[in-house]
Design an enzyme around this catalytic site. Sequence first.
Site, short mmCIF file in Angstrom:
data_model
loop_
_atom_site.label_atom_id
_atom_site.label_comp_id
_atom_site.label_asym_id
_atom_site.label_seq_id
_atom_site.Cartn_x
_atom_site.Cartn_y
_atom_site.Cartn_z
N SER A 219 0.87 -1.28 -0.16
CA SER A 219 0.01 0.10 -0.14
C SER A 219 1.15 1.25 0.05
O SER A 219 1.94 1.31 0.73
CB SER A 219 -0.84 0.03 1.27
OG SER A 219 -1.33 1.29 1.38
N TYR B 210 -1.14 -1.05 10.07
CA TYR B 210 -1.32 -1.34 8.81
C TYR B 210 -0.17 -1.17 7.93
O TYR B 210 0.23 -2.25 7.15
CB TYR B 210 -2.54 -0.69 8.21
CG TYR B 210 -3.09 -0.93 7.09
CD1 TYR B 210 -3.67 -2.13 6.73
CD2 TYR B 210 -2.47 -0.07 5.78
CE1 TYR B 210 -4.34 -2.40 5.48
CE2 TYR B 210 -3.04 -0.52 4.46
CZ TYR B 210 -3.94 -1.56 4.26
OH TYR B 210 -4.51 -1.84 2.92
C1 UD1 Z 1 -6.64 3.93 3.03
C2 UD1 Z 1 -5.86 2.76 3.36
C3 UD1 Z 1 -4.51 2.70 2.27
C4 UD1 Z 1 -5.36 2.30 1.25
C5 UD1 Z 1 -6.30 3.31 0.50
C6 UD1 Z 1 -6.94 2.84 -0.56
C7 UD1 Z 1 -5.48 2.41 5.89
C8 UD1 Z 1 -4.66 2.84 7.01
N1 UD1 Z 1 -5.13 3.13 4.70
O1 UD1 Z 1 -6.08 5.08 2.91
O2 UD1 Z 1 -3.62 1.60 2.72
O3 UD1 Z 1 -4.16 2.47 -0.05
O4 UD1 Z 1 -7.23 3.64 1.88
O5 UD1 Z 1 -8.29 3.23 -0.87
O6 UD1 Z 1 -6.10 1.57 5.57
N2 UD1 Z 1 -12.34 11.22 3.76
C9 UD1 Z 1 -13.17 12.42 4.12
N3 UD1 Z 1 -14.41 12.06 4.26
C10 UD1 Z 1 -14.70 10.64 4.50
C11 UD1 Z 1 -13.95 9.50 4.30
C12 UD1 Z 1 -12.60 9.93 4.15
O7 UD1 Z 1 -12.82 13.42 3.75
O8 UD1 Z 1 -16.03 10.40 4.73
C13 UD1 Z 1 -10.81 11.71 3.48
C14 UD1 Z 1 -9.64 11.03 4.51
O9 UD1 Z 1 -9.70 11.81 5.73
C15 UD1 Z 1 -8.78 10.94 3.51
C16 UD1 Z 1 -9.05 10.71 2.35
O10 UD1 Z 1 -10.46 10.94 2.42
O11 UD1 Z 1 -8.10 12.18 3.76
C17 UD1 Z 1 -9.06 9.16 1.86
O12 UD1 Z 1 -9.55 8.41 2.64
P1 UD1 Z 1 -9.69 6.69 2.50
O13 UD1 Z 1 -10.56 6.44 1.44
O14 UD1 Z 1 -10.31 6.50 3.94
O15 UD1 Z 1 -8.36 6.05 2.44
P2 UD1 Z 1 -6.95 6.70 2.61
O16 UD1 Z 1 -6.71 7.11 4.12
O17 UD1 Z 1 -6.04 7.26 1.54
#
Ligand code: UD1
Length: 314
Positions: A124, A148
Amino acid sequence: MKLNGKKVLVTGGAGFIGSHLCEALLEKKNKVVCVDDFSTGQMANISELQENPDFKVVKKDVMDKGFKEELKGIDAVYHYAAIVGVERTLSMPVEVLNIDLLSVEKVLRESFEAGVKKFVFASSSEVYGNPVEIPENEDGHVNAKLPYAVSKLAGEKFLRAYFEKYGMDTTSLRFFNVYGPKQDSTPYGFVAGIFIKQALKNEPITIFGDGSNTRDYVFVKDNIKGAILSAETEKTAGEVLNIGSGKPTTLTDLAELIIELTGSKSEIKYLPPRPDDIRHRFPDTSRMRKLLGFKPEVDLKEGLKKTIEYYKRK
Ligand code: UD1
């Protein structure tokens, strides 16, 4: 090794990415064994594949003693099984370290003992943590802090060690943010699916932080193309590769694009940042392009349209 007429085992094959991989491998006329404990994997993800006589589903934890029976006669293994989703992995730190770390060691060792010729591991972009340098390069600094990320990094090292010690053809793929149909869009899921669901219901789009966080979004079909090429190219033996598009997108841009494409009345709601959230992700994709001769083809707008169609049908 050309993945055509081969026997391929996918752990986590009923998950979001794993199920798309199984589908693509079947299209290329391989026999596919999908091993999943269905902790987060879904039968619905693979239901359409079940009619194919070349597809076998095994409900089993890779940690089970009997798992190695499934490896008999297998040419290539994709190890995709893991505890996934930021909320879930943060709430289960001990399990992530124990289960994910032990499982990569076990699946790799048993694959080697069974004579598997190619082993691909879903690592990842999380291994870069908050990046020390941009763009994030495979030979540059990693800043893995979360359990992770540490388990992914240690997994990569196991693969490299098997390559160095036994000459086993192993490849670790550092996936940047994959999105597309079938992705978990519950609060335990991932941002694109969550935003699309909110937009389709005209509910507020929940952005954590000020919206300036960037991610590198890759449509799942492109991710799969990269993963298949990486098993087919000998040049990837022992390597670690970023699989990304190289085009960062802010959360606000993602939310606005989704609102536009769905014609939603949703408003953007800015919430406090997620603790320890990674601010930016931006891969150097030169190794991927050089070794695989590949770059993602589906742009974000097109990929989101396809994903939105899927969620509308659901
Ligand atoms: C996660 C995984 C990473 C993986 C990636 C793939 C973990 C610790 N990390 O990271 O290994 O490569 O997904 O998809 O498991 N966000 C919002 N609102 C929401 C949900 C999310 O603003 O309702 C933001 C989060 O704060 C973040 C971004 O969207 O800044 C991406 O979040 P998310 O999709 O959860 O994935 P990653 O944090 O990038």
